[in-house]
Design an enzyme around this catalytic site. Structure first.
Site, PDB file in Angstrom:
ATOM      1  N   ARG A 115      58.961  23.517  58.571  1.00 11.91           N
ATOM      2  CA  ARG A 115      59.844  23.171  57.612  1.00 11.91           C
ATOM      3  C   ARG A 115      60.392  23.887  56.632  1.00 11.91           C
ATOM      4  O   ARG A 115      59.951  24.884  56.493  1.00 11.91           O
ATOM      5  CB  ARG A 115      59.294  21.701  56.884  1.00 11.91           C
TER       6      ARG A 115
ATOM      7  N   ARG B 167      53.358  25.691  60.400  1.00 10.42           N
ATOM      8  CA  ARG B 167      52.044  25.096  60.721  1.00 10.42           C
ATOM      9  C   ARG B 167      51.535  25.141  62.171  1.00 10.42           C
ATOM     10  O   ARG B 167      52.015  24.541  63.029  1.00 10.42           O
ATOM     11  CB  ARG B 167      51.986  23.780  60.227  1.00 10.42           C
TER      12      ARG B 167
ATOM     13  N   GLU C  47      55.610  31.390  55.549  1.00  9.31           N
ATOM     14  CA  GLU C  47      54.264  31.119  55.513  1.00  9.31           C
ATOM     15  C   GLU C  47      53.976  30.402  56.761  1.00  9.31           C
ATOM     16  O   GLU C  47      54.498  29.371  57.206  1.00  9.31           O
ATOM     17  CB  GLU C  47      54.094  30.227  54.430  1.00  9.31           C
TER      18      GLU C  47
END
Ligand SMILES: Nc1nc2c(ncn2[C@@H]2O[C@H](COP(=O)(O)OP(=O)(O)OP(=O)(O)O)[C@@H](O)[C@H]2O)c(=O)[nH]1
Ligand SMILES: Nc1ncnc2c1ncn2[C@@H]1O[C@H](COP(=O)(O)OP(=O)(O)OP(=O)(O)O)[C@@H](O)[C@H]1O
Length: 268
Positions: free
Chosen positions: A46, A78, A140
């Site tokens: 996202r 993720r 990330e």
């Protein structure tokens, strides 16, 4: 920044998330076809919402012209795994990649957060090709098991619900207990996995012994040691019927010796 500025600012992050999602999904497919088992279960991603970027910038004291460096998770990926062991395998695959640069890692598995949060994070610098040239953005990558994800998702939504008023002590305690249960679930699953791997290995060893013994018996027939070969065949049948397959290793050593003798005694 007005709406148009935000759109321009977020565009490379959107591209980075889309590209990284495709890359990790492709990696999963590739590993699944080459190794039967993929350490990646599924992948999500996202781009952080503008309200969440502003909130975080305020909380971390990041000036508006430093958002690119100061907030590392505007682009977020993720990766969910079945087992805790898979996490390091995936991290290793990420470290080996040449299409982006690893900046640093955060191990919240060895050092879980006070909340009970567990996950492995890698911050990477991803190059995005835009119409205005190359842009490097931070992203990330969170790697976690299904149990870690289950806990974190619920904890996140509860924190969101309570937001300003903070989590009541009772709920916080229960979440901490649930984190411990998720940890134990991961431990239990890992030990089941070890057992499966172990029994698969035993099965492979046994089938290797079976084919070796049968092959050696054939060789004895080849050297015309008919009676000896028939005796070995009977012993093999007995082991097979009684399912005492661990005795096959010894039998295969005896057969090796018998073949060596037969070779020596064979007419030159
Ligand atoms: N559900 C949940 N997620 C967490 C928790 N701690 C960290 N995370 C996730 O991990 C990300 C990175 O957290 P950190 O490594 O602490 O770094 P940070 O960017 O300074 O994040 P903050 O915790 O927001 O200050 C967060 O944006 C969340 O997505 C937690 O206690 N619960
Ligand atoms: N790296 C990531 N990959 C995929 N989804 C993520 C990632 N980080 C957060 N999310 C999800 O994005 C949604 C919005 O989260 P948001 O970015 O606002 O907060 P956060 O990352 O959890 O916290 P913070 O603002 O403190 O960094 C949540 O559902 C969260 O679980």
């Amino acid at each position: 920044m007005d709406g148009r500025d935000w759109k321009k600012f977020l565009f490379p992050y959107e591209q980075a998330v889309e590209e990284l999602k495709v890359k990790f999904k492709t990696l999963r497919t590739e590993l699944k076809s080459s190794e039967e088992y993929a350490p990646i279960e599924f992948v999500t991603g996202r781009v952080k919402k503008i309200s969440s970027i502003l909130e975080k910038a305020k909380r971390l004291n990041v000036p508006m012209d430093q958002l690119e460096k100061g907030i590392e998770d505007i682009a977020g990926i993720r990766i969910m795994c079945q087992f805790t062991e898979d996490i390091q395998r995936v991290a290793e695959l990420i470290r080996e990649r040449r299409d982006f640069k690893l900046v640093y890692e955060k191990d919240y598995i060895t050092n879980k957060k006070e909340s009970g949060y567990r996950s492995y994070h890698l911050i990477v610098e991803y190059p995005v090709q835009t119409s205005l040239g190359m842009k490097h953005v931070l992203a990330e990558i969170q790697i976690r098991t299904l149990a870690m994800n289950f806990w974190a998702t619920i904890e996140h939504s509860l924190n969101y619900k309570y937001k300003e008023s903070k989590l009541p002590e009772e709920v916080r305690k229960r979440l901490s207990k649930a984190a411990e249960a998720a940890y134990l679930l991961d431990l239990e699953m890992s030990s089941i996995r070890e057992e499966i791997v172990e029994s698969q290995k035993m099965f492979e060893d046994n089938s290797n012994h079976v084919s070796r013994v049968l092959n050696y018996i054939q060789q004895l027939y080849f050297y015309h040691r008919v009676r000896e070969a028939a005796q070995f065949q009977l012993r093999f049948n007995e082991i097979w019927e009684k399912e005492e397959l661990w005795l096959l290793e010894e039998l295969s050593h005896e057969l090796e010796a018998a073949i060596a003798r037969a070779k020596n005694e064979a007419p030159k």
